[in-house]
Enzyme design. Sequence first.
Site, PDB file in Angstrom:
ATOM      1  N   PRO A 124       0.834  -1.214   0.000  1.00  0.00           N
ATOM      2  CA  PRO A 124       0.000   0.000   0.000  1.00  0.00           C
ATOM      3  C   PRO A 124       0.869   1.266   0.000  1.00  0.00           C
ATOM      4  O   PRO A 124       1.877   1.336   0.713  1.00  0.00           O
ATOM      5  CB  PRO A 124      -0.805  -0.111   1.297  1.00  0.00           C
ATOM      6  CG  PRO A 124      -0.746  -1.545   1.683  1.00  0.00           C
ATOM      7  CD  PRO A 124       0.564  -2.056   1.175  1.00  0.00           C
ATOM      8  N   GLN A 126       2.252   4.995   0.647  1.00  0.00           N
ATOM      9  CA  GLN A 126       2.317   5.959   1.748  1.00  0.00           C
ATOM     10  C   GLN A 126       1.920   5.365   3.094  1.00  0.00           C
ATOM     11  O   GLN A 126       1.295   6.018   3.923  1.00  0.00           O
ATOM     12  CB  GLN A 126       1.436   7.179   1.435  1.00  0.00           C
ATOM     13  CG  GLN A 126       1.808   7.918   0.162  1.00  0.00           C
ATOM     14  CD  GLN A 126       3.196   8.542   0.222  1.00  0.00           C
ATOM     15  OE1 GLN A 126       3.718   8.808   1.307  1.00  0.00           O
ATOM     16  NE2 GLN A 126       3.816   8.773  -0.933  1.00  0.00           N
ATOM     17  N   GLY A 128       4.400   3.800   4.991  1.00  0.00           N
ATOM     18  CA  GLY A 128       5.623   3.629   5.766  1.00  0.00           C
ATOM     19  C   GLY A 128       6.096   2.198   5.815  1.00  0.00           C
ATOM     20  O   GLY A 128       6.715   1.764   6.792  1.00  0.00           O
ATOM     21  N   SER A 130       7.921   0.859   3.169  1.00  0.00           N
ATOM     22  CA  SER A 130       9.075   0.788   2.260  1.00  0.00           C
ATOM     23  C   SER A 130       8.742   0.166   0.904  1.00  0.00           C
ATOM     24  O   SER A 130       9.447  -0.713   0.418  1.00  0.00           O
ATOM     25  CB  SER A 130      10.226   0.021   2.921  1.00  0.00           C
ATOM     26  OG  SER A 130      10.642   0.680   4.080  1.00  0.00           O
ATOM     27  N   GLY A 131       7.688   0.655   0.306  1.00  0.00           N
ATOM     28  CA  GLY A 131       7.292   0.157  -1.007  1.00  0.00           C
ATOM     29  C   GLY A 131       8.271   0.505  -2.111  1.00  0.00           C
ATOM     30  O   GLY A 131       8.556  -0.320  -2.989  1.00  0.00           O
ATOM     31  N   SER A 132       8.821   1.722  -2.076  1.00  0.00           N
ATOM     32  CA  SER A 132       9.766   2.133  -3.116  1.00  0.00           C
ATOM     33  C   SER A 132      11.044   1.311  -3.064  1.00  0.00           C
ATOM     34  O   SER A 132      11.519   0.806  -4.090  1.00  0.00           O
ATOM     35  CB  SER A 132      10.106   3.623  -2.969  1.00  0.00           C
ATOM     36  OG  SER A 132       8.983   4.429  -3.206  1.00  0.00           O
ATOM     37  N   SER A 133      11.594   1.162  -1.866  1.00  0.00           N
ATOM     38  CA  SER A 133      12.859   0.431  -1.760  1.00  0.00           C
ATOM     39  C   SER A 133      12.688  -1.058  -2.059  1.00  0.00           C
ATOM     40  O   SER A 133      13.634  -1.716  -2.490  1.00  0.00           O
ATOM     41  CB  SER A 133      13.505   0.632  -0.383  1.00  0.00           C
ATOM     42  OG  SER A 133      12.628   0.251   0.644  1.00  0.00           O
ATOM     43  N   ALA A 134      11.476  -1.591  -1.872  1.00  0.00           N
ATOM     44  CA  ALA A 134      11.231  -2.997  -2.229  1.00  0.00           C
ATOM     45  C   ALA A 134      11.386  -3.195  -3.733  1.00  0.00           C
ATOM     46  O   ALA A 134      11.977  -4.184  -4.190  1.00  0.00           O
ATOM     47  CB  ALA A 134       9.840  -3.424  -1.775  1.00  0.00           C
ATOM     48  N   ASP A 177      15.575   0.359   6.273  1.00  0.00           N
ATOM     49  CA  ASP A 177      14.608  -0.350   5.433  1.00  0.00           C
ATOM     50  C   ASP A 177      15.306  -1.238   4.421  1.00  0.00           C
ATOM     51  O   ASP A 177      14.899  -2.371   4.156  1.00  0.00           O
ATOM     52  CB  ASP A 177      13.724   0.648   4.674  1.00  0.00           C
ATOM     53  CG  ASP A 177      13.063   1.657   5.593  1.00  0.00           C
ATOM     54  OD1 ASP A 177      13.201   1.505   6.823  1.00  0.00           O
ATOM     55  OD2 ASP A 177      12.418   2.585   5.086  1.00  0.00           O
TER      56      ASP A 177
END
Length: 362
Positions: A124, A126, A128, A130-134, A177
């Site tokens: 999901p 925003q 927190g 860590s979707g971007s770094s995944a 993260d």
Amino acid sequence: MDGAKSPAVSGAAAIEHKVYARVGLLGNPSDVYYGRTISLSLANFWASVRLLPSDELVISPHPVHDLVQFDSLDHLVNRLKSEGYYGGVRLLMALCKGFHNYCKDNNIDLHGGNFTLSYETNIPRQTGLSGSSAIVCAALNCLLDFYNVRHLVKVEVRPNLVLNAEKELGIVAGLQDRVAQVYGGLVYMDFSKENMEKLGHGIYIPMDISLLPPLYLIYAENPSDSGKVHSTVRQRWLNGDKFIITSMDEVANLALEGREALLKKDYAKLSKLLNRNFDLRRSMFGDECLGALNLEMVEVARRVGAASKFTGSGGAVVAFCPDGPLQAKRLEDECRKAGFILKPIQVVPSRLNDADLNTLKT
């Protein structure tokens, strides 16, 4: 290139990697202040990246997250309000650039083949988690295998490569993260100034996930900004503000105490540490900065006696019910009334393979 044609090289095998969301259990946000943290990989949500050898190098936009075609102007505006301007394409491009430069600087030869990168994610936005770094970490794993250089890029260095790709795009974050997502499982991290300056990274110690008690994730579907939370505190810390420095040192020590509590399975102590972690964050950042929705997620848990804190910088909360299943049921009921989603946390074991572990030995 004809859009109807597949860019794949005939007969070439695809490489695919999945990387999971992460939960900051204790010590955050001290990772960007030479502190200590404990984090875990969250099996409930993940991002995956697929690399397919191809004649040209292609970064494929996602049909949902990189949407560029809309039904109307209203559709475009509403989409930007809910999802923002950025999808995953920029993350993949930044990682490719950073990976290329790292290999060049470290005399790691890369063969001349091309590839097509595409991604999927169910993390999901925003929250927190860590979707971007995944996405970036999964892409890094694909490149390591495509170029057959996994044995040449040390595991400890990989979180830096992920973070540097995000920094290239102006994303404000720390190493915690990325360490959790590179290592998987449950990891204790020490980012002391001495280690960071001498080694260029922290000391990372994997822990047995069976040490964890049952934990719960609380989050809201409404997006929450996780990028503004570090701003004023960071500057005050740099300016030598004694309150911020001593508070952040205490936050870091919570991870040290938490490691001992987990090793002893002292969950009463763990409960106190989780609550103290949030209280210290609140005292440093203030309610206005943390946001009413984020504060309510913590308070929902505390109303039933559960310990709780942010998983990251806001958007989701990790909760522990020291009194067991009945307390967890009350938490579920309270979350439903408040309009929050509650999920039992599933922890991913370490995903390092033999080639990865061998880099740790050297």
